[in-house]
Design an enzyme around this catalytic site. Structure first.
Site, PDB file in Angstrom:
ATOM      1  N   VAL A 153     -12.395   3.110  37.003  1.00  0.00           N
ATOM      2  CA  VAL A 153     -11.722   4.285  36.448  1.00  0.00           C
ATOM      3  C   VAL A 153     -12.649   5.484  36.624  1.00  0.00           C
ATOM      4  O   VAL A 153     -13.839   5.402  36.345  1.00  0.00           O
ATOM      5  CB  VAL A 153     -11.390   4.091  34.950  1.00  0.00           C
ATOM      6  CG1 VAL A 153     -10.711   5.341  34.383  1.00  0.00           C
ATOM      7  CG2 VAL A 153     -10.507   2.870  34.742  1.00  0.00           C
ATOM      8  N   GLU A 210      -1.228   8.190  49.280  1.00  0.00           N
ATOM      9  CA  GLU A 210      -0.785   7.202  50.247  1.00  0.00           C
ATOM     10  C   GLU A 210       0.488   7.690  50.943  1.00  0.00           C
ATOM     11  O   GLU A 210       1.127   8.663  50.514  1.00  0.00           O
ATOM     12  CB  GLU A 210      -0.498   5.877  49.541  1.00  0.00           C
ATOM     13  CG  GLU A 210      -1.676   5.296  48.780  1.00  0.00           C
ATOM     14  CD  GLU A 210      -2.785   4.804  49.696  1.00  0.00           C
ATOM     15  OE1 GLU A 210      -2.502   4.552  50.893  1.00  0.00           O
ATOM     16  OE2 GLU A 210      -3.924   4.677  49.219  1.00  0.00           O
ATOM     17  N   LYS A 225      -5.027   2.392  34.768  1.00  0.00           N
ATOM     18  CA  LYS A 225      -6.385   2.757  34.373  1.00  0.00           C
ATOM     19  C   LYS A 225      -6.523   2.916  32.860  1.00  0.00           C
ATOM     20  O   LYS A 225      -7.530   2.500  32.268  1.00  0.00           O
ATOM     21  CB  LYS A 225      -6.810   4.031  35.093  1.00  0.00           C
ATOM     22  CG  LYS A 225      -6.991   3.839  36.594  1.00  0.00           C
ATOM     23  CD  LYS A 225      -7.221   5.163  37.308  1.00  0.00           C
ATOM     24  CE  LYS A 225      -7.397   4.953  38.802  1.00  0.00           C
ATOM     25  NZ  LYS A 225      -7.495   6.245  39.532  1.00  0.00           N
ATOM     26  N   GLY A 322     -13.023   8.981  45.728  1.00  0.00           N
ATOM     27  CA  GLY A 322     -13.992   9.053  46.815  1.00  0.00           C
ATOM     28  C   GLY A 322     -14.752   7.751  46.978  1.00  0.00           C
ATOM     29  O   GLY A 322     -15.176   7.145  45.993  1.00  0.00           O
TER      30      GLY A 322
END
Length: 346
Positions: A153, A210, A225, A322
């Protein structure tokens, strides 16, 4: 520290690059020497070596061939993940395969096997924690090993270590956060005048969304999450994924953002978990006052606010996405395992 690495995508490669670049730093500052003894991938083979793999060579070979198993003796190639988990001599399983938020498998089973074999585990995969958090933490406790998951998370932003170490001795009763980078980036664009569709396309071009952005824009990634947060930080019991009240951002327009701005608020996709009165979890767009810490969270950044019984509210803001940032979380988990001690135990 002998590491078995599952997954060699963007996160796995960045993790290995960090090990290579920071080898001297880790040894000098933490007494940590990491030896990667095995790597397994879903479609690009596997390799292991009792004396360790040359990480720089592994990265170069994978870049040139697209595979990790083009090695000759004394390297062993071709084993399945289960075979590596049973036969490889390792201290820590670093698990960074792609998440499955339908069942959490097969990664959860890999983690179970490692923990039962008395190996520590560090993972960036939210799937196993979403469905099996309490089971896996119990297996780790029974076998006297660590199960850490900083990168699941908020990527590299240290949410769990803040709760575990920075707020040791505190009871955290409420969490609210912006924990999906894709939607936060899109809302930043919509606030600047982009339509929803334009924001989706921009996020896809930049690799934040996506091809099918459903899990992000409909709020399910944030829901996964916040369920992990609710169990790991607030101590909630098992939470059913589909039992969470979830609303995404498909209906948000530039007009709504302008109107919110005129009223002194901004619209953010906020995930909440609370123990006030009765346990509750939700994900939905909310009007956040400009004075609120989360109002300043823009772009792909994430933010979280924790309410504790000792110092009240504390907030943290940082990168929420990232590969490099997520790999840094895995590295911090290894350092935490190396240092050990009661600070890791809540």
């Amino acid at each position: 520290m002998r590491v078995l690495l599952l997954g060699f995508g963007n996160v796995g490669r960045q993790f290995c690059e960090m090990l290579s670049v920071k080898a001297n730093f880790l040894k000098a500052n933490y007494g940590l020497e990491v030896c990667v003894v095995g790597v397994a991938t879903r479609h690009r083979g596997s390799v292991c070596a009792a004396n360790g793999l040359p990480v720089e060579g592994l990265l170069k070979t994978e870049e040139e061939t697209g595979r990790v198993d083009v090695w000759e003796q004394p390297y062993s190639v071709g084993q399945s993940v289960d075979e590596l988990l049973e036969s490889c001599d390792y201290d820590v399983l670093v698990e960074c395969t792609s998440p499955n938020i339908e069942t959490g498998e097969p990664a959860a089973d890999y983690i179970r096997k490692a923990l039962r074999g008395k190996h520590h585990v560090a993972t960036s995969n939210k799937g196993p924690l979403l469905f099996h958090f309490h089971e896996l933490t119990e297996i780790a406790a029974v076998n006297g090993v660590y199960f850490l998951y900083e990168g699941t998370v908020m990527a590299g932003t240290p949410l769990f270590s803040l709760a575990r170490c920075g707020l040791a001795g505190s009871r955290i009763r409420r969490f609210e956060g912006i924990i999906n980078s894709t939607t936060n980036y899109m809302l930043t664009l919509i606030a600047a005048g982009s339509s929803f569709d334009e924001a989706v396309r921009d996020a896809q071009r930049r690799g934040y969304a996506e091809v099918d952005p459903t899990l992000d824009v409909d709020g399910w990634d944030a829901a996964a999450k916040v369920i992990i947060v609710a169990q790991a930080i607030l101590g909630m019991p098992v939470v059913g994924f589909r039992s969470v009240a979830v609303e995404g951002i498909r209906g948000i327009t530039p007009y709504m953002m302008d109107d919110a701005r005129r009223r002194g608020v901004c619209i953010k996709l906020v995930a909440r978990a609370s123990l006030d009165e009765e346990p509750s979890i939700s994900v939905k767009p909310e009007a956040v006052p400009f004075s609120h810490p989360l109002a300043s969270v823009e772009g792909i950044n994430n933010g979280a606010l924790l309410l504790s019984d000792t110092i009240g509210e504390i907030s943290i803001i940082g990168p929420g996405a990232g590969a490099r940032e997520t790999a840094s979380a895995l590295l911090r988990d290894l350092i935490a395992i190396e240092m050990g001690g009661k600070v890791l135990e809540r």
